[in-house]
Design a protein around this motif. Sequence first.
Motif, PDB file in Angstrom:
ATOM      1  N   TYR A  38     -48.737  21.516 -16.364  1.00 55.70           N
ATOM      2  CA  TYR A  38     -48.433  22.706 -17.570  1.00 55.70           C
ATOM      3  C   TYR A  38     -48.478  24.116 -16.632  1.00 55.70           C
ATOM      4  O   TYR A  38     -49.033  24.176 -15.692  1.00 55.70           O
ATOM      5  CB  TYR A  38     -49.716  22.589 -18.394  1.00 55.70           C
ATOM      6  N   VAL A  39     -48.007  24.988 -17.329  1.00 48.57           N
ATOM      7  CA  VAL A  39     -47.622  26.208 -16.832  1.00 48.57           C
ATOM      8  C   VAL A  39     -47.878  27.459 -17.925  1.00 48.57           C
ATOM      9  O   VAL A  39     -47.597  27.313 -19.104  1.00 48.57           O
ATOM     10  CB  VAL A  39     -46.233  26.238 -16.148  1.00 48.57           C
ATOM     11  N   PHE A  40     -48.502  28.313 -17.529  1.00 50.22           N
ATOM     12  CA  PHE A  40     -48.708  29.848 -18.103  1.00 50.22           C
ATOM     13  C   PHE A  40     -48.616  30.855 -17.520  1.00 50.22           C
ATOM     14  O   PHE A  40     -49.085  30.922 -16.040  1.00 50.22           O
ATOM     15  CB  PHE A  40     -49.954  29.658 -19.296  1.00 50.22           C
ATOM     16  N   ARG A  41     -48.440  32.056 -18.088  1.00 52.24           N
ATOM     17  CA  ARG A  41     -48.446  33.416 -17.527  1.00 52.24           C
ATOM     18  C   ARG A  41     -49.471  34.272 -18.299  1.00 52.24           C
ATOM     19  O   ARG A  41     -48.891  34.524 -19.443  1.00 52.24           O
ATOM     20  CB  ARG A  41     -47.125  34.055 -17.352  1.00 52.24           C
ATOM     21  N   PRO A  42     -50.643  34.601 -17.929  1.00 53.41           N
ATOM     22  CA  PRO A  42     -51.354  35.526 -18.752  1.00 53.41           C
ATOM     23  C   PRO A  42     -50.884  36.889 -18.881  1.00 53.41           C
ATOM     24  O   PRO A  42     -50.344  37.347 -17.792  1.00 53.41           O
ATOM     25  CB  PRO A  42     -52.701  35.477 -18.163  1.00 53.41           C
ATOM     26  N   LEU A  43     -51.033  37.523 -20.039  1.00 54.53           N
ATOM     27  CA  LEU A  43     -50.518  38.822 -20.058  1.00 54.53           C
ATOM     28  C   LEU A  43     -51.624  40.029 -19.878  1.00 54.53           C
ATOM     29  O   LEU A  43     -51.097  41.130 -19.724  1.00 54.53           O
ATOM     30  CB  LEU A  43     -49.872  38.901 -21.659  1.00 54.53           C
ATOM     31  N   ALA A  44     -52.835  39.463 -19.496  1.00 55.55           N
ATOM     32  CA  ALA A  44     -53.882  40.317 -19.414  1.00 55.55           C
ATOM     33  C   ALA A  44     -54.683  39.767 -18.250  1.00 55.55           C
ATOM     34  O   ALA A  44     -54.870  38.567 -18.275  1.00 55.55           O
ATOM     35  CB  ALA A  44     -54.695  40.874 -20.637  1.00 55.55           C
ATOM     36  N   ASP A  45     -55.358  40.484 -17.477  1.00 54.64           N
ATOM     37  CA  ASP A  45     -56.402  40.028 -16.623  1.00 54.64           C
ATOM     38  C   ASP A  45     -57.812  39.623 -17.336  1.00 54.64           C
ATOM     39  O   ASP A  45     -58.028  40.027 -18.822  1.00 54.64           O
ATOM     40  CB  ASP A  45     -56.938  41.195 -15.841  1.00 54.64           C
ATOM     41  N   GLY A  46     -58.481  38.556 -17.185  1.00 52.14           N
ATOM     42  CA  GLY A  46     -59.623  38.045 -17.709  1.00 52.14           C
ATOM     43  C   GLY A  46     -60.124  36.872 -16.869  1.00 52.14           C
ATOM     44  O   GLY A  46     -59.451  36.260 -16.334  1.00 52.14           O
ATOM     45  N   THR A  47     -61.274  36.431 -17.449  1.00 54.06           N
ATOM     46  CA  THR A  47     -62.114  35.283 -16.846  1.00 54.06           C
ATOM     47  C   THR A  47     -61.836  34.209 -17.982  1.00 54.06           C
ATOM     48  O   THR A  47     -62.377  34.405 -19.237  1.00 54.06           O
ATOM     49  CB  THR A  47     -63.522  35.619 -16.471  1.00 54.06           C
ATOM     50  N   VAL A  48     -61.698  33.254 -17.997  1.00 55.41           N
ATOM     51  CA  VAL A  48     -61.133  32.240 -19.044  1.00 55.41           C
ATOM     52  C   VAL A  48     -61.850  30.890 -18.755  1.00 55.41           C
ATOM     53  O   VAL A  48     -61.912  30.329 -17.675  1.00 55.41           O
ATOM     54  CB  VAL A  48     -59.460  31.846 -19.218  1.00 55.41           C
ATOM     55  N   PRO A  49     -62.560  30.248 -19.707  1.00 50.62           N
ATOM     56  CA  PRO A  49     -63.493  29.124 -19.481  1.00 50.62           C
ATOM     57  C   PRO A  49     -62.049  28.004 -19.600  1.00 50.62           C
ATOM     58  O   PRO A  49     -61.410  27.926 -20.541  1.00 50.62           O
ATOM     59  CB  PRO A  49     -64.403  29.057 -20.465  1.00 50.62           C
ATOM     60  N   PHE A  50     -62.257  26.996 -18.669  1.00 53.62           N
ATOM     61  CA  PHE A  50     -61.425  25.802 -18.867  1.00 53.62           C
ATOM     62  C   PHE A  50     -62.328  24.407 -18.695  1.00 53.62           C
ATOM     63  O   PHE A  50     -63.308  24.353 -18.044  1.00 53.62           O
ATOM     64  CB  PHE A  50     -60.608  25.844 -17.857  1.00 53.62           C
ATOM     65  N   GLU A  51     -62.223  23.489 -19.518  1.00 53.55           N
ATOM     66  CA  GLU A  51     -62.844  22.126 -19.377  1.00 53.55           C
ATOM     67  C   GLU A  51     -62.073  20.830 -19.740  1.00 53.55           C
ATOM     68  O   GLU A  51     -61.015  21.186 -20.432  1.00 53.55           O
ATOM     69  CB  GLU A  51     -64.123  22.335 -20.108  1.00 53.55           C
ATOM     70  N   LEU A  52     -62.497  19.990 -19.396  1.00 55.34           N
ATOM     71  CA  LEU A  52     -61.712  18.542 -19.485  1.00 55.34           C
ATOM     72  C   LEU A  52     -62.406  17.781 -20.288  1.00 55.34           C
ATOM     73  O   LEU A  52     -63.700  17.518 -19.899  1.00 55.34           O
ATOM     74  CB  LEU A  52     -61.313  17.964 -18.293  1.00 55.34           C
ATOM     75  N   TRP A  53     -62.231  17.181 -21.448  1.00 51.10           N
ATOM     76  CA  TRP A  53     -62.785  16.247 -22.253  1.00 51.10           C
ATOM     77  C   TRP A  53     -61.934  15.138 -22.388  1.00 51.10           C
ATOM     78  O   TRP A  53     -60.648  14.818 -22.278  1.00 51.10           O
ATOM     79  CB  TRP A  53     -62.674  16.829 -23.762  1.00 51.10           C
ATOM     80  N   ILE A  54     -62.836  13.812 -22.432  1.00 50.31           N
ATOM     81  CA  ILE A  54     -62.154  12.519 -22.422  1.00 50.31           C
ATOM     82  C   ILE A  54     -62.650  11.939 -23.746  1.00 50.31           C
ATOM     83  O   ILE A  54     -64.170  11.840 -24.101  1.00 50.31           O
ATOM     84  CB  ILE A  54     -62.921  11.584 -21.318  1.00 50.31           C
ATOM     85  N   PRO A  55     -61.935  11.142 -24.535  1.00 51.71           N
ATOM     86  CA  PRO A  55     -62.388  10.253 -25.695  1.00 51.71           C
ATOM     87  C   PRO A  55     -63.675   9.481 -25.438  1.00 51.71           C
ATOM     88  O   PRO A  55     -63.580   8.695 -24.223  1.00 51.71           O
ATOM     89  CB  PRO A  55     -61.192   9.760 -26.217  1.00 51.71           C
ATOM     90  N   ALA A  56     -64.664   9.541 -26.233  1.00 48.74           N
ATOM     91  CA  ALA A  56     -65.654   8.583 -26.035  1.00 48.74           C
ATOM     92  C   ALA A  56     -65.524   7.297 -26.377  1.00 48.74           C
ATOM     93  O   ALA A  56     -65.926   6.823 -27.496  1.00 48.74           O
ATOM     94  CB  ALA A  56     -66.850   9.275 -26.662  1.00 48.74           C
TER      95      ALA A  56
END
Length: 167
Positions: A38-56
């Motif tokens: 995947y690709v993205f370009r943020p328009l503002a500086d910032g600290t962003v949380p990322f996490e990966l979920w798996i179906p239980a």
Amino acid sequence: IESESKEIYLSAQPMVDPTKVSLAVYGEIQQTNEVDLYVFRPLADGTVPFELWIPAKSSLKNFRPTLYIIGKNLPPTTEETYPIDIPLALEVTNIPSSTEKRTPHFDLSGIGMYYKGMPKHIPLTANTVYYLAVADPYGRTGPYAVHFGTQTEQQEGIELTAPNIDP
């Protein structure tokens, strides 16, 4: 991006700016050694949380993919090998799935129960292209969800556009 890697990165699916909206991207690794990009370009500086979920699901108890964040000025990672070639100008930080016993959590969107990964807060620089790669280092397959962003309200009318990947 070097010419030998450019074709792989041009195939990346565009994502919204995670400094402006929070959301989940649902995907599935369908073949051994597959990499979802995947690709993205943020328009503002910032600290962003990322996490990966798996179906239980019991059928996914051993599916533990890793989320790789690829871009500039990222926190270092200890991993030395990656599922795709990393251009020399870019860095990688990774978020591996937990290897410990996992407890299922209910997804508030009503989709179901998930094993949640540990969120990692990633500093992003405005107008810089970033890539997210999801791969299972053990060659397993299965569905996943990448949760990211800083906003807590539901956003409507978000348009997905592919950012220009050439600086």
